[in-house]
Design a protein around this motif. Structure first.
Motif, mmCIF file in Angstrom:
data_model
loop_
_atom_site.group_PDB
_atom_site.id
_atom_site.type_symbol
_atom_site.label_atom_id
_atom_site.label_comp_id
_atom_site.label_asym_id
_atom_site.label_seq_id
_atom_site.Cartn_x
_atom_site.Cartn_y
_atom_site.Cartn_z
ATOM 1 N N LYS A 240 -27.048 23.784 -40.921
ATOM 2 C CA LYS A 240 -25.950 22.911 -40.518
ATOM 3 C C LYS A 240 -26.305 22.230 -39.195
ATOM 4 O O LYS A 240 -26.684 22.899 -38.235
ATOM 5 C CB LYS A 240 -24.665 23.722 -40.356
ATOM 6 C CG LYS A 240 -24.260 24.500 -41.593
ATOM 7 C CD LYS A 240 -23.066 25.401 -41.310
ATOM 8 C CE LYS A 240 -22.757 26.294 -42.494
ATOM 9 N NZ LYS A 240 -21.647 27.234 -42.202
ATOM 10 N N SER A 241 -26.156 20.924 -39.142
ATOM 11 C CA SER A 241 -26.452 20.170 -37.923
ATOM 12 C C SER A 241 -25.233 19.328 -37.582
ATOM 13 O O SER A 241 -25.111 18.179 -38.005
ATOM 14 C CB SER A 241 -27.692 19.296 -38.111
ATOM 15 O OG SER A 241 -28.043 18.661 -36.900
ATOM 16 N N LEU A 242 -24.304 19.921 -36.818
ATOM 17 C CA LEU A 242 -23.040 19.263 -36.504
ATOM 18 C C LEU A 242 -23.226 18.113 -35.524
ATOM 19 O O LEU A 242 -22.404 17.196 -35.477
ATOM 20 C CB LEU A 242 -22.046 20.276 -35.939
ATOM 21 C CG LEU A 242 -21.761 21.497 -36.838
ATOM 22 C CD1 LEU A 242 -20.781 22.444 -36.156
ATOM 23 C CD2 LEU A 242 -21.227 21.051 -38.192
ATOM 24 N N GLN A 243 -24.277 18.194 -34.719
ATOM 25 C CA GLN A 243 -24.653 17.114 -33.816
ATOM 26 C C GLN A 243 -26.166 17.022 -33.802
ATOM 27 O O GLN A 243 -26.859 17.975 -34.181
ATOM 28 C CB GLN A 243 -24.132 17.375 -32.397
ATOM 29 C CG GLN A 243 -22.625 17.370 -32.253
ATOM 30 C CD GLN A 243 -22.191 17.455 -30.796
ATOM 31 O OE1 GLN A 243 -22.881 16.966 -29.906
ATOM 32 N NE2 GLN A 243 -21.041 18.069 -30.555
ATOM 33 N N CYS B 233 -34.288 26.669 -33.947
ATOM 34 C CA CYS B 233 -34.673 25.266 -33.728
ATOM 35 C C CYS B 233 -33.545 24.426 -33.153
ATOM 36 O O CYS B 233 -33.666 23.204 -33.068
ATOM 37 C CB CYS B 233 -35.204 24.653 -35.025
ATOM 38 S SG CYS B 233 -34.071 24.741 -36.429
ATOM 39 N N ASP B 234 -32.447 25.056 -32.749
ATOM 40 C CA ASP B 234 -31.343 24.348 -32.113
ATOM 41 C C ASP B 234 -31.721 23.995 -30.672
ATOM 42 O O ASP B 234 -32.237 24.833 -29.933
ATOM 43 C CB ASP B 234 -30.098 25.244 -32.127
ATOM 44 C CG ASP B 234 -28.861 24.537 -31.634
ATOM 45 O OD1 ASP B 234 -27.966 24.279 -32.456
ATOM 46 O OD2 ASP B 234 -28.772 24.267 -30.421
ATOM 47 N N ASN C 162 -38.188 18.100 -35.792
ATOM 48 C CA ASN C 162 -37.245 19.201 -36.009
ATOM 49 C C ASN C 162 -36.798 19.786 -34.674
ATOM 50 O O ASN C 162 -36.803 20.986 -34.464
ATOM 51 C CB ASN C 162 -37.893 20.297 -36.867
ATOM 52 C CG ASN C 162 -36.871 21.222 -37.493
ATOM 53 O OD1 ASN C 162 -35.723 20.851 -37.702
ATOM 54 N ND2 ASN C 162 -37.286 22.439 -37.793
ATOM 55 N N GLY C 163 -36.417 18.919 -33.750
ATOM 56 C CA GLY C 163 -35.939 19.381 -32.455
ATOM 57 C C GLY C 163 -36.998 19.282 -31.368
ATOM 58 O O GLY C 163 -38.156 18.940 -31.621
ATOM 59 N N ALA C 164 -36.579 19.611 -30.142
ATOM 60 C CA ALA C 164 -37.477 19.565 -28.992
ATOM 61 C C ALA C 164 -38.618 20.559 -29.189
ATOM 62 O O ALA C 164 -38.413 21.678 -29.652
ATOM 63 C CB ALA C 164 -36.703 19.892 -27.716
ATOM 64 N N GLU C 165 -39.822 20.125 -28.837
ATOM 65 C CA GLU C 165 -41.022 20.954 -29.013
ATOM 66 C C GLU C 165 -41.440 21.560 -27.678
ATOM 67 O O GLU C 165 -41.721 20.839 -26.717
ATOM 68 C CB GLU C 165 -42.168 20.114 -29.580
ATOM 69 C CG GLU C 165 -41.937 19.576 -30.977
ATOM 70 C CD GLU C 165 -42.153 20.608 -32.073
ATOM 71 O OE1 GLU C 165 -42.588 21.745 -31.760
ATOM 72 O OE2 GLU C 165 -41.873 20.276 -33.238
ATOM 73 N N ARG C 166 -41.490 22.896 -27.603
ATOM 74 C CA ARG C 166 -41.887 23.543 -26.361
ATOM 75 C C ARG C 166 -43.297 23.148 -25.948
ATOM 76 O O ARG C 166 -43.570 22.953 -24.772
ATOM 77 C CB ARG C 166 -41.778 25.071 -26.496
ATOM 78 C CG ARG C 166 -40.354 25.552 -26.561
ATOM 79 C CD ARG C 166 -40.243 27.035 -26.279
ATOM 80 N NE ARG C 166 -40.915 27.852 -27.279
ATOM 81 C CZ ARG C 166 -40.392 28.198 -28.442
ATOM 82 N NH1 ARG C 166 -39.189 27.765 -28.783
ATOM 83 N NH2 ARG C 166 -41.049 28.956 -29.287
ATOM 84 N N MET C 167 -44.215 23.026 -26.918
ATOM 85 C CA MET C 167 -45.593 22.724 -26.525
ATOM 86 C C MET C 167 -45.750 21.288 -26.035
ATOM 87 O O MET C 167 -46.773 20.933 -25.466
ATOM 88 C CB MET C 167 -46.563 23.012 -27.674
ATOM 89 C CG MET C 167 -46.617 21.985 -28.770
ATOM 90 S SD MET C 167 -48.029 22.338 -29.848
ATOM 91 C CE MET C 167 -47.981 20.912 -30.930
ATOM 92 N N LEU C 168 -44.712 20.461 -26.230
ATOM 93 C CA LEU C 168 -44.712 19.099 -25.706
ATOM 94 C C LEU C 168 -43.806 18.992 -24.480
ATOM 95 O O LEU C 168 -43.326 17.906 -24.142
ATOM 96 C CB LEU C 168 -44.256 18.106 -26.784
ATOM 97 C CG LEU C 168 -45.065 18.074 -28.081
ATOM 98 C CD1 LEU C 168 -44.493 17.024 -29.034
ATOM 99 C CD2 LEU C 168 -46.542 17.811 -27.810
#
Length: 492
Positions: free
Chosen positions: A39-42, A104-105, A348-354
């Protein structure tokens, strides 16, 4: 004698029973048949229902029993692997207060970054081995800030696997590795982090009882046992996040050994005997499954959020009626380099390695008169392999230089195109094993229940099914350098 493993993944619940003597899987099942909803409400949010996890677990276990390949009453211990970093909050009646904010939120990124600055970078890195980042503690802080009435009713907070264990046993426990993946653990002082608890204003009694990872985390209740065909009183003897568990299932337990997975997310996970950290927190260090205060083995984890999600998205939108096996065959029809198409698989969301940046998925170089399906699917696989190479270079900067990487012969590693690209881009030999997370969890249960004396005994029948060596490193290096140039422009 049998052992049961439960793997709570993002897409489904997988369950396996292994023969404790032969260490071989006798039956496996999963549910749901189609990939579970996120579910991706935002934008940037990702949630799943703990109640759905439990329902799917029960259905999967009943499917498993129907195979007739074992006597369910002969199962002697249960192990659980689970998607990492999720937040589950229950009230005093043990009911979930909200859907789980899963791994991944991205909603807590700013909260974690502010905590990193306010607590102090050196203090966080030397004690937590990480920035608070977007992990479980920061997600709990988001709930406290944005849902204060709900927060006031929280009895305990836990990770996804703890919830399944609670539903089986009625007990709520945690472990040092679990607390470390939530960024609640102070490695320097070997205790619950005072910095994190005090900064976020989290009540210590929200944290469950801490037990050794390989130990009794509760015993199956009679009513649950009757419903699922199990014996009452058998222990949940092991709980671990999916990536430490994947490493266990590949017998990656000693410093210098490295595992990889390419499921919903892509991960490289190496074991170290040093309390190391990346100054930029692009990779993360957690307590490994065999961490103890006297033997501080850690797992250094590099995560790419959208690996399997990227390939699934491409399939759904470009070839919905072709199965994955045929897609892999189709990808092999395109030459190395995908006739010039480059793909950034970061959607799929913000990437820690980036550096917690979000580039979105990008396709570069598509010619409408030249390119076809095979080029698209090869480019997606090569783009994912390039992302792994980028991450492995970060790990090498931090002292992790593997000669061999172990992986399960599953998901994207089933594709000869992807597996060879992974090897050629990394320059590292790949060993593929016939394993999965639920089998690893079952073996972990055997260790935790003292059915095996130690991990060495649990894996004494262990061997790879395929070895892949580098073949065309130069051609792939040129592809990678062009891909990296596109990435650098995207993140700057």
């Amino acid at each position: 004698m049998y052992l049961l493993g439960i793997d709570l993944g993002t897409s489904s619940i997988k369950v396996s029973v292994i023969d404790a003597h032969t260490q071989q899987c006798v039956a496996s099942a999963h549910h749901p048949e189609k990939e579970a909803e996120i579910k991706s409400l935002q934008s940037g949010w990702a949630e799943q229902s703990p109640k759905d996890w439990w329902e799917n677990t029960q259905i999967a276990l009943l499917k498993l029993n129907k195979t007739g390949k074992y006597q369910s009453q002969d199962i002697k211990a249960i192990g659980i692997a689970y998607q990492m970093h999720g937040l589950v909050a229950v009230d005093k009646h043990l009911n979930p207060l909200r859907d789980s904010i899963i791994w991944c939120d991205s909603r807590a990124v700013e909260i974690g970054e502010k905590a990193f600055d306010d607590i102090g970078h050196e203090q966080c890195l030397s004690h937590l081995l990480n920035s608070p980042g977007n992990f479980t503690a920061a997600k709990l802080a988001w709930v406290k800030q944005n849902e204060p009435e709900l927060y006031s009713r929280i009895h305990k907070v836990m990770l996804p696997g703890d919830y399944i264990a609670m539903m089986l046993t009625g007990s709520i426990t945690t472990s040092i590795p679990a607390l470390s993946e939530g960024i609640f653990w102070d490695f320097k002082n070997d205790e619950l982090s005072k910095d994190v608890i005090q900064y976020f204003g989290i009540e210590k009694d929200l944290i469950p009882e801490i037990r050794p990872l390989f130990s009794n985390h509760g015993e199956v209740k009679p009513d649950i046992a009757a419903a699922l065909g199990l014996s009452a009183g058998i222990p949940v003897a092991y709980k671990a996040g999916d990536q430490p568990n994947n490493a266990l299932s590949l017998n990656v337990l000693k410093p210098g050994e490295v595992a990889a997975t390419a499921g919903t997310s892509g991960v490289i996970y190496g074991v170290s005997d040093r309390l190391d950290y990346d100054l930029q927190s692009r990779i993360n260090t957690f307590a490994h499954v065999n961490y103890t205060p006297s033997q501080k083995y850690t797992g250094i984890l590099l995560c790419i959020n959208g690996v399997g999600s990227m390939y699934r998205w491409a399939k759904h939108n470009f070839a919905p009626n072709i199965d994955y096996k045929d897609l892999n065959t189709l990808a092999a029809e395109s030459p190395i380099g995908s006739n010039g198409i480059k793909v950034l698989p970061f959607g799929n969301g913000a990437e820690r390695m980036l550096g917690n940046k979000y580039t979105s998925v990008q396709f570069h170089g598509i010619d409408l008169n030249r390119h076809n399906q095979s080029d698209i699917f090869r480019s997606v696989q090569e783009g994912i392999a390039c992302a792994f190479r980028y991450g492995l270079d970060i790990m090498k900067e931090n002292g992790m230089t593997p000669n061999v990487i172990r992986a399960g012969h599953a998901n994207l590693f089933l594709s000869p195109v992807f597996a060879q690209a992974f090897v050629d881009l990394s320059g590292v030999t790949l060993e593929l094993y016939d394993n999965n997370g639920s089998v690893g969890a079952a073996l972990g249960a055997g260790i935790g229940a003292n059915i095996y004396a130690d991990a060495t005994e649990a894996f004494n029948k262990f061997g790879y099914i395929k070895k892949i060596e580098p073949l065309q490193q130069q051609a792939n290096e040129e592809i990678y350098l062009a891909w990296k140039e596109i990435l650098i422009k995207a993140i700057n």
